[in-house]
Design a protein around this motif. Structure first.
Motif, PDB file in Angstrom:
ATOM      1  N   GLU A  90      -6.468   5.866   3.358  1.00 40.22           N
ATOM      2  CA  GLU A  90      -7.769   5.403   3.193  1.00 40.22           C
ATOM      3  C   GLU A  90      -8.249   4.239   4.111  1.00 40.22           C
ATOM      4  O   GLU A  90      -9.248   4.046   4.643  1.00 40.22           O
ATOM      5  CB  GLU A  90      -7.846   4.591   1.807  1.00 40.22           C
ATOM      6  CG  GLU A  90      -7.797   5.847   0.682  1.00 40.22           C
ATOM      7  CD  GLU A  90      -7.924   5.248  -0.549  1.00 40.22           C
ATOM      8  OE1 GLU A  90      -8.184   3.918  -0.754  1.00 40.22           O
ATOM      9  OE2 GLU A  90      -7.504   5.894  -1.647  1.00 40.22           O
ATOM     10  N   ALA A 127       0.818  -1.205  -0.043  1.00 41.47           N
ATOM     11  CA  ALA A 127      -0.030   0.215   0.066  1.00 41.47           C
ATOM     12  C   ALA A 127       0.740   1.421   0.053  1.00 41.47           C
ATOM     13  O   ALA A 127       1.922   1.264   0.582  1.00 41.47           O
ATOM     14  CB  ALA A 127      -0.874  -0.085   1.209  1.00 41.47           C
ATOM     15  N   GLU A 145      -2.968   5.136   0.201  1.00 39.80           N
ATOM     16  CA  GLU A 145      -3.883   3.958   0.493  1.00 39.80           C
ATOM     17  C   GLU A 145      -3.882   3.788   2.049  1.00 39.80           C
ATOM     18  O   GLU A 145      -4.886   2.856   2.524  1.00 39.80           O
ATOM     19  CB  GLU A 145      -3.218   2.636  -0.233  1.00 39.80           C
ATOM     20  CG  GLU A 145      -3.461   2.832  -1.811  1.00 39.80           C
ATOM     21  CD  GLU A 145      -2.766   1.618  -2.502  1.00 39.80           C
ATOM     22  OE1 GLU A 145      -3.265   1.381  -3.783  1.00 39.80           O
ATOM     23  OE2 GLU A 145      -1.832   1.216  -2.124  1.00 39.80           O
TER      24      GLU A 145
END
Length: 608
Positions: free
Chosen positions: A599, A592, A596
């Motif tokens: 998120e 990631a 990311e």
């Protein structure tokens, strides 16, 4: 003479003021001429006597010859030097005094040079024939003596004993090109012969063997340098016996490093056979007093046509083959593989580019999320790693360049960069998300784990980003813990005291037992390898039992238990059922980016 006197008497008698007749004048002139000639003859006789005395008593050998070069007179010194009577040398041609045809040609060339050019003398070192059928070294000088007719010349040969000088020069020359301990060729001579063997006129094949004695330091340290020297001499004798061909050179290049150069019509199998025989011979004990000492050796072999590259290419190939033989376990040979070398060159080039890539911003952080299995996949930590965005090769994971960084000394700079950027990200997440921010776990490359300044490096970065030590997890493995090059255990203990959380990857029970054995303050154990993989597809009874044993022992050590390499949700559920608390792997995300991770944090924010 009478005619000359009569002519001058007539001319003088016809001169004004002369009162003598021509006959009277002739008598006077004849008297003067007789007096002059007598004095000239006396001077000539004295000069001849002086020359004869010098010629006879001279310690230098001298031979006088006629214009054709045939010897007409020899002094005693030359006869003594050649072990012959002077009268036995008369009548021989000067060139016939040479010991070999080559020596005779040099003498003849000197005579021709005197005759055809304006040189005053010709000097050379040659071997002259001695009465005992041996050659004797002499420094000779050929010169010309003027003859009794205008334009005529007589050669003279002068000889000085050069045996001692030649012997000394040969000894010095031998010492300059041979190893003093073993008598083998030294590196200087070997390089010269290698260059000659690869000259443009060379033909056929050439083979180069580099051979190193394995663990020779043990002999020197255990039995003494004197014994080590005797062993080296024994090794040299064995190598000379095995590689005895006239077209072969055996050399000692370093303390326990040897090289063998073979020339001619060769193929790899023949050269390998010789090398195997040499390795077998070296393994046979050399008896020195009560000690029977055998050695093993590693060898790198290159066989190629002489037109395929120069000396540097050949030596580099032999070094690479030798290095691979040692890496493969020593006591064996390795044949140079061009295809493998091409791949290695690409790898080494990659390693050499790391420093520039770091400076040019080609590296970035990539994360592997670790989630809590019993808490709806909430993010618990992120494992930070490096990714290289190579301009030609694309994205490279750390496993592709860390081994090269170890070789080029770039592991420490990369580790520092990884630590600094990871903690910078951790500080940003804590500022933005507070308690919902994940902890950052940094896997220490082994070279960084053993770094003596590890504690200072970590503390400096924590202070720089004003982070509490418990925001950082430091992950290591058993190989790093046991590495003898650094005080890893002490460094980790200090970091744990500062508040950093220690994580140990565990593949078996032996890894877990390092914790109590060394008093490590480890908080997390991450199961990896077969213990995790064995329950990926099904619940194998034996695998499950082994997994339970590891987890039970980890609980006894009061460790929080995680796992890596979890492939899917069913795999994660099986591990959770056995007591694994957190996991990472493809079932969450292979990797990631920063965004990311944001998120993932946002998704589970507020569930804490």
């Amino acid at each position: 003479m009478a005619e000359v006197v009569r002519r001058w008497a007539v001319r003088l008698a016809d001169t004004d003021g002369v009162g003598l007749s021509a006959d009277a004048l002739a008598d006077v002139l004849q008297g003067v001429a007789r007096d002059v000639l007598a004095k000239v003859d006396a001077g000539r006789e004295a000069a001849i006597r002086r020359f004869s005395a010098l010629y006879s008593a001279a310690p230098m050998g001298i031979a006088l010859a006629d214009p054709s070069g045939e010897i007409v007179e020899v002094n005693a010194a030359l006869g003594t030097f050649l072990g012959q009577k002077p009268e036995d040398l008369r009548g021989r041609h000067i060139a016939d005094l040479g010991f070999s045809r080559r020596d005779g040609e040099r003498l003849r060339a000197g005579l021709e040079e005197l005759e055809e050019t304006d040189v005053e003398h010709y000097r050379e070192r040659v071997r002259l024939a001695h009465a005992d059928d041996a050659g004797t070294w002499a420094d000779i000088t050929l010169a010309s003596l003027p003859g009794d007719r205008s334009g005529s010349a007589y050669p003279v040969l002068m000889v000085l004993d050069a045996n001692e000088v030649h012997s000394l020069q040969e000894t010095l020359r031998h010492q300059s090109v041979h190893d003093a301990l073993t008598g083998l060729s030294n590196g200087s001579r070997f390089n010269t012969m290698l260059e000659a063997a690869l000259s443009p006129s060379a033909r056929d094949q050439i083979a180069l063997v580099y051979l190193d004695i394995d663990g020779f330091k043990v002999i020197n340290d255990g039995l003494g340098a004197g014994v080590g020297d005797q062993v080296l001499r024994g090794i040299a004798r064995k190598l000379k016996d095995v590689f005895a061909s006239p077209d072969t050179i055996v050399a000692r290049l370093s303390g326990d490093g040897f090289a063998i150069l073979l020339r001619g019509k060769l193929n790899p199998s023949d050269v390998i056979t010789l090398v195997e025989r040499a390795l077998e011979e070296l393994g046979e004990p050399i008896y020195l007093g009560d000690h029977g000492i055998g050695v093993s050796a590693s060898a790198g072999i290159v066989v190629r046509d002489v037109t395929e590259g120069g000396p540097e290419d050949l030596q580099r190939a032999a070094e690479i083959a030798l290095h691979r033989a040692k890496e493969a376990g020593k006591a064996q040979w390795m044949l140079f593989d061009p295809e493998l070398d091409a791949r290695d060159r690409a790898r080494y080039r990659l390693g050499a580019e790391i420093a520039g890539a770091l400076e040019n911003g080609e590296f970035s952080l990539i994360y592997q999320p670790t989630v809590r299995l019993a808490d709806h996949g909430r993010l618990a930590a992120v494992n930070a790693a490096l990714r290289w965005h190579h301009p030609e090769l694309g994205e490279l994971d750390s496993a592709e360049f860390y081994p090269l960084a170890d070789t080029t000394g770039m592991t420490i700079p990369l580790g520092k960069w990884l630590l600094a950027r990871s903690l910078a990200a951790a500080a940003r997440w804590r500022e933005r998300y507070g308690e919902a921010a994940p902890e950052v776990c940094v896997r220490l490359p082994r070279r960084l784990a053993i770094e003596p300044d590890l504690v200072r490096l970590v503390k400096d970065q924590l202070d720089t980003y004003r982070l509490p030590a418990h925001a950082l997890r430091l992950c290591t493995d058993s190989a790093s813990l046991l590495d003898p090059r650094g005080e890893v255990l002490e460094s980790l203990s200090v970091l744990s005291d500062l508040g950093a959380k220690l994580v140990l990857t565990v593949s078996g029970s032996a890894d877990l037992e390092l914790i109590p054995a060394h008093g490590l303050k480890v908080q997390h154990a991450v199961l990896t390898g077969p213990a995790v993989d064995a329950v990926a597809d099904s619940e194998d009874e034996a695998a499950a039992r082994h997994l339970d044993q590891l987890i039970t022992r980890a609980r006894e050590l009061q460790l929080r238990i995680g796992a890596e390499g979890v492939v899917d949700a069913r795999h994660a559920e099986r591990l959770r059922a056995h007591g694994v608390l957190a996991a990472r792997g493809p079932f969450v995300a292979t990797s990631a980016t920063d965004d990311e991770v944001d998120e993932l944090i946002e998704r589970h924010r507020g569930q804490r």
